[in-house]
Design a protein around this motif. Structure first.
Motif: not given
Length: 56
Positions: A2-7, A13-20, A36-41, A53-54
């Motif tokens: 799934r991660a490759k499909q999202i990429l 597609i929104q993906v979260l890591h530790n709620g971010n 990964i990188h956070e959307t704001d960093r 990842l979720f």
């Protein structure tokens, strides 16, 4: 994987890591990790387990 499909998806597609929300920049299937990188960093990339990842 799934991660490759999202990429590869043209859709956002929104993906979260530790709620971010994060962007996937690459996937390593052998290590079962994603870069990964956070959307704001965008300058703060790091590798995490795919199991941390979720999809929202």
């Amino acid at each position: 994987m799934r991660a490759k499909q999202i990429l590869a998806s043209k859709e956002e597609i929104q993906v979260l890591h530790n709620g971010n929300p994060v962007w996937l920049t690459s996937v390593n299937e052998q290590k079962e990790t994603a870069r990964i990188h956070e959307t704001d960093r965008p300058d703060h990339e790091h590798d995490v387990s795919l199991y941390q990842l979720f999809e929202q």
